[in-house]
Design an enzyme around this catalytic site. Sequence first.
Site, PDB file in Angstrom:
ATOM      1  N   HIS A  94      29.926  76.302  83.653  1.00 41.25           N
ATOM      2  CA  HIS A  94      31.268  76.266  84.034  1.00 41.25           C
ATOM      3  C   HIS A  94      32.342  75.609  83.482  1.00 41.25           C
ATOM      4  CE1 HIS A  94      28.521  76.671  88.059  1.00 41.25           C
ATOM      5  NE2 HIS A  94      29.341  77.740  87.755  1.00 41.25           N
ATOM      6  N   HIS A  96      35.354  73.004  83.731  1.00 41.18           N
ATOM      7  CA  HIS A  96      35.502  72.107  84.986  1.00 41.18           C
ATOM      8  C   HIS A  96      37.139  71.299  84.849  1.00 41.18           C
ATOM      9  CE1 HIS A  96      31.867  71.397  87.400  1.00 41.18           C
ATOM     10  NE2 HIS A  96      31.381  72.143  86.432  1.00 41.18           N
ATOM     11  N   HIS A 111      35.140  72.634  89.629  1.00 38.06           N
ATOM     12  CA  HIS A 111      35.505  74.094  89.002  1.00 38.06           C
ATOM     13  C   HIS A 111      36.655  74.002  88.526  1.00 38.06           C
ATOM     14  CE1 HIS A 111      31.462  76.130  89.901  1.00 38.06           C
ATOM     15  NE2 HIS A 111      31.169  75.029  89.419  1.00 38.06           N
ATOM     16  N   HIS A 119      34.860  80.226  95.256  1.00 36.01           N
ATOM     17  CA  HIS A 119      34.001  80.225  94.058  1.00 36.01           C
ATOM     18  C   HIS A 119      32.926  81.389  94.232  1.00 36.01           C
ATOM     19  CE1 HIS A 119      30.722  79.358  91.487  1.00 36.01           C
ATOM     20  NE2 HIS A 119      29.836  79.430  92.416  1.00 36.01           N
ATOM     21  N   HIS A 128      36.843  81.523  90.784  1.00 32.53           N
ATOM     22  CA  HIS A 128      37.320  80.476  90.214  1.00 32.53           C
ATOM     23  C   HIS A 128      37.814  80.661  88.811  1.00 32.53           C
ATOM     24  CE1 HIS A 128      35.357  77.249  92.660  1.00 32.53           C
ATOM     25  NE2 HIS A 128      36.248  77.614  93.211  1.00 32.53           N
ATOM     26  N   ASP A 131      34.505  79.988  86.384  1.00 38.90           N
ATOM     27  CA  ASP A 131      33.254  80.541  87.088  1.00 38.90           C
ATOM     28  C   ASP A 131      32.809  81.492  85.517  1.00 38.90           C
ATOM     29  OD1 ASP A 131      33.218  79.396  89.422  1.00 38.90           O
ATOM     30  OD2 ASP A 131      33.708  81.263  90.497  1.00 38.90           O
ATOM     31  N   HIS A 171      24.784  72.962  84.451  1.00 44.00           N
ATOM     32  CA  HIS A 171      24.005  72.666  85.721  1.00 44.00           C
ATOM     33  C   HIS A 171      22.498  73.018  85.259  1.00 44.00           C
ATOM     34  CE1 HIS A 171      27.552  71.680  88.253  1.00 44.00           C
ATOM     35  NE2 HIS A 171      28.103  72.817  87.440  1.00 44.00           N
ATOM     36  N   ARG A 188      24.567  68.202  87.125  1.00 44.27           N
ATOM     37  CA  ARG A 188      25.103  68.606  86.015  1.00 44.27           C
ATOM     38  C   ARG A 188      24.335  67.672  84.909  1.00 44.27           C
ATOM     39  NH1 ARG A 188      31.344  67.365  87.793  1.00 44.27           N
ATOM     40  NH2 ARG A 188      31.368  68.408  89.860  1.00 44.27           N
TER      41      ARG A 188
END
Length: 198
Positions: A94, A96, A111, A119, A128, A131, A171, A188
């Site tokens: 993603h 961030h 995000h 999301h 998002h 995403d 992640h 993460r």
Amino acid sequence: MKLFATTSLATALLFAAPAFAQDATPAPADAPTPTAAPTEGAAAQTADGMEPVTVEMKNVDGGSAGTVTVTPTPHGLLLAADLSGLGDGERSFHLHETGLCEGDFSSAGGHYNPTDKEHGYMAENGPHAGDMPNFTATGGTAQFQTFNPMVTMTGGEAPLNDADGTSIVVHDGADDYTSQPAGDAGDRIACGVVFAAE
């Protein structure tokens, strides 16, 4: 005979036209070489003046986790990842909201979501802007490309180069594309700064 003369005159003018259209005066030796005007696509691609950015990804111990090259296009951003040290399996990936990768990478914030969406690709009011699809690591590595049409380097509703900057986070689990606020994607495990927070 009249028709033949008219046709001959038209043919002569047709072949002579380029000579009349050109300037007979030679250009000075130091004159710049003319260049073709850029196409609409090329103009749009460089409209924000940004070059591709190579993001150095780090794991939580500070070691290298590979790179992600972010390239602007006229329609969004192309991300080319060459990742390592991830362990095997499906992982999520993603953008961030903060350009800061420290400690357990919670410093990167949530995000990237400047348009206040839910999301996930499966969410009715999603996704998002940050995403992106899951990927699979094999032998601890992954090489892939993904395209995000929702973001830009600069300008528009979702520019990565804003006051907070932007980071890329990997992640250790797969994004389920529905759970709020982050797809139940797990810890993460890698982070890289695209644009640093001001």
